[in-house]
Motif scaffolding. Structure first.
Motif, PDB file in Angstrom:
ATOM      1  N   VAL A  58      -4.241   0.303  -4.294  1.00  0.00           N
ATOM      2  CA  VAL A  58      -3.784   1.685  -4.145  1.00  0.00           C
ATOM      3  C   VAL A  58      -3.333   1.881  -2.702  1.00  0.00           C
ATOM      4  CG1 VAL A  58      -4.502   4.111  -4.191  1.00  0.00           C
ATOM      5  CG2 VAL A  58      -5.371   2.524  -5.915  1.00  0.00           C
ATOM      6  N   CYS A  59      -2.224   2.573  -2.515  1.00  0.00           N
ATOM      7  CA  CYS A  59      -1.766   2.902  -1.168  1.00  0.00           C
ATOM      8  C   CYS A  59      -2.748   3.887  -0.530  1.00  0.00           C
ATOM      9  CB  CYS A  59      -0.376   3.514  -1.221  1.00  0.00           C
ATOM     10  SG  CYS A  59       0.182   4.145   0.382  1.00  0.00           S
ATOM     11  N   PRO A  60      -3.297   3.569   0.654  1.00  0.00           N
ATOM     12  CA  PRO A  60      -4.257   4.488   1.281  1.00  0.00           C
ATOM     13  C   PRO A  60      -3.606   5.770   1.783  1.00  0.00           C
ATOM     14  CG  PRO A  60      -3.829   2.612   2.717  1.00  0.00           C
ATOM     15  CD  PRO A  60      -3.113   2.330   1.419  1.00  0.00           C
ATOM     16  N   LYS A  61      -2.299   5.775   1.913  1.00  0.00           N
ATOM     17  CA  LYS A  61      -1.605   6.962   2.430  1.00  0.00           C
ATOM     18  C   LYS A  61      -1.266   7.960   1.323  1.00  0.00           C
ATOM     19  CE  LYS A  61      -1.070   6.208   6.876  1.00  0.00           C
ATOM     20  NZ  LYS A  61      -1.852   6.989   7.833  1.00  0.00           N
ATOM     21  N   CYS A  62      -0.714   7.449   0.216  1.00  0.00           N
ATOM     22  CA  CYS A  62      -0.209   8.382  -0.806  1.00  0.00           C
ATOM     23  C   CYS A  62      -0.822   8.131  -2.185  1.00  0.00           C
ATOM     24  CB  CYS A  62       1.315   8.307  -0.878  1.00  0.00           C
ATOM     25  SG  CYS A  62       1.932   6.821  -1.707  1.00  0.00           S
ATOM     26  N   LEU A  63      -1.738   7.161  -2.266  1.00  0.00           N
ATOM     27  CA  LEU A  63      -2.481   6.844  -3.492  1.00  0.00           C
ATOM     28  C   LEU A  63      -1.595   6.274  -4.603  1.00  0.00           C
ATOM     29  CD1 LEU A  63      -5.019   9.819  -3.610  1.00  0.00           C
ATOM     30  CD2 LEU A  63      -5.196   7.629  -2.416  1.00  0.00           C
ATOM     31  N   SER A  64      -0.381   5.911  -4.258  1.00  0.00           N
ATOM     32  CA  SER A  64       0.494   5.257  -5.229  1.00  0.00           C
ATOM     33  C   SER A  64      -0.046   3.869  -5.560  1.00  0.00           C
ATOM     34  CB  SER A  64       1.900   5.127  -4.645  1.00  0.00           C
ATOM     35  OG  SER A  64       2.688   4.286  -5.461  1.00  0.00           O
ATOM     36  N   ARG A  65       0.204   3.419  -6.779  1.00  0.00           N
ATOM     37  CA  ARG A  65      -0.100   2.034  -7.142  1.00  0.00           C
ATOM     38  C   ARG A  65       1.175   1.200  -7.207  1.00  0.00           C
ATOM     39  NH1 ARG A  65      -5.199   1.097  -9.850  1.00  0.00           N
ATOM     40  NH2 ARG A  65      -6.521   2.904  -9.535  1.00  0.00           N
TER      41      ARG A  65
ATOM     42  N   ARG B 258       3.486  -3.650   0.483  1.00  0.00           N
ATOM     43  CA  ARG B 258       4.074  -2.408   0.957  1.00  0.00           C
ATOM     44  C   ARG B 258       4.196  -1.418  -0.194  1.00  0.00           C
ATOM     45  NH1 ARG B 258       9.728  -1.711   4.431  1.00  0.00           N
ATOM     46  NH2 ARG B 258       8.961   0.029   5.650  1.00  0.00           N
ATOM     47  N   CYS B 259       3.943  -0.165   0.133  1.00  0.00           N
ATOM     48  CA  CYS B 259       4.062   0.902  -0.853  1.00  0.00           C
ATOM     49  C   CYS B 259       5.542   1.212  -1.075  1.00  0.00           C
ATOM     50  CB  CYS B 259       3.325   2.139  -0.358  1.00  0.00           C
ATOM     51  SG  CYS B 259       3.500   3.549  -1.453  1.00  0.00           S
ATOM     52  N   ALA B 260       5.970   1.167  -2.320  1.00  0.00           N
ATOM     53  CA  ALA B 260       7.371   1.441  -2.633  1.00  0.00           C
ATOM     54  C   ALA B 260       7.681   2.937  -2.556  1.00  0.00           C
ATOM     55  CB  ALA B 260       7.704   0.911  -4.026  1.00  0.00           C
ATOM     56  N   ASP B 261       6.651   3.769  -2.572  1.00  0.00           N
ATOM     57  CA  ASP B 261       6.883   5.219  -2.551  1.00  0.00           C
ATOM     58  C   ASP B 261       6.941   5.783  -1.138  1.00  0.00           C
ATOM     59  OD1 ASP B 261       7.101   5.473  -5.310  1.00  0.00           O
ATOM     60  OD2 ASP B 261       4.929   5.480  -5.540  1.00  0.00           O
ATOM     61  N   CYS B 262       5.944   5.451  -0.299  1.00  0.00           N
ATOM     62  CA  CYS B 262       5.934   6.026   1.064  1.00  0.00           C
ATOM     63  C   CYS B 262       6.247   4.984   2.128  1.00  0.00           C
ATOM     64  CB  CYS B 262       4.609   6.724   1.344  1.00  0.00           C
ATOM     65  SG  CYS B 262       3.233   5.606   1.690  1.00  0.00           S
ATOM     66  N   ARG B 263       6.444   3.726   1.738  1.00  0.00           N
ATOM     67  CA  ARG B 263       6.843   2.635   2.631  1.00  0.00           C
ATOM     68  C   ARG B 263       5.744   2.206   3.597  1.00  0.00           C
ATOM     69  NH1 ARG B 263       9.678  -0.013   0.156  1.00  0.00           N
ATOM     70  NH2 ARG B 263      10.972  -0.877   1.787  1.00  0.00           N
TER      71      ARG B 263
HETATM   72 ZN    ZN Z   1       2.213   5.042  -0.258  1.00  0.00          ZN
END
Ligand code: ZN
Length: 135
Positions: free
Chosen positions: A46-53, A32-37
């Motif tokens: 890499v998060c496909p939604k917000c590109l966060s790692r 799970r992405c910690a930035d956009c959940r």
């Molecule tokens: Zn994200």
């Protein structure tokens, strides 16, 4: 029911090891992405939604719905018991969060699209295969 010895086991790597060993404590985990959940599966870097790692495994409920299924009557590997049910299960946590899995604990022909299912784990060597059974 099939036994652990005749399922095809996944290749573990640094990205997916948490997923395949998560069941050791009876909990299913998904990255799970910690930035956009956003939940992502299969695991990526890499998060496909917000590109966060900034991604980490989190526990999910283990509840889901059968989206698609097929009953396989063909033993694709030696000793594989047939028939068995291959299904795509979407997890409750997020629309489109899907696992390809087997349905166990019921006659293969009785599983149906839309059926509510819950995760169960089958230990095999060093992995805990997440399978699903009627909820
Ligand atoms: Zn994200």
């Amino acid at each position: 029911m099939s036994t652990a010895s005749n399922r095809i086991l996944p290749e573990l790597d640094s990205l997916n090891r948490f997923f395949w060993t998560s069941g050791a404590d009876g909990q299913l985990r998904v990255l799970r992405c910690a930035d956009c959940r956003f939940w992502l599966h299969p695991p990526g870097i890499v998060c496909p939604k917000c590109l966060s790692r900034n991604l980490a495994p989190e526990t999910v409920s283990g509840l889901g719905t059968i989206e698609a299924l097929t009953v396989n009557h063909q033993p694709w590997s030696p000793g594989q018991e047939v028939p068995y049910t291959v299904a795509i299960v979407s997890l409750d946590e997020q629309q489109g969060l899907q696992l390809t899995t087997n349905i166990v604990g019921c006659p293969p022909e009785s599983a149906f699209i839309g059926q509510r299912v819950k995760v169960v784990f089958e230990a095999a060597e060093d992995v805990y295969l997440p399978l699903f059974t009627p909820a």
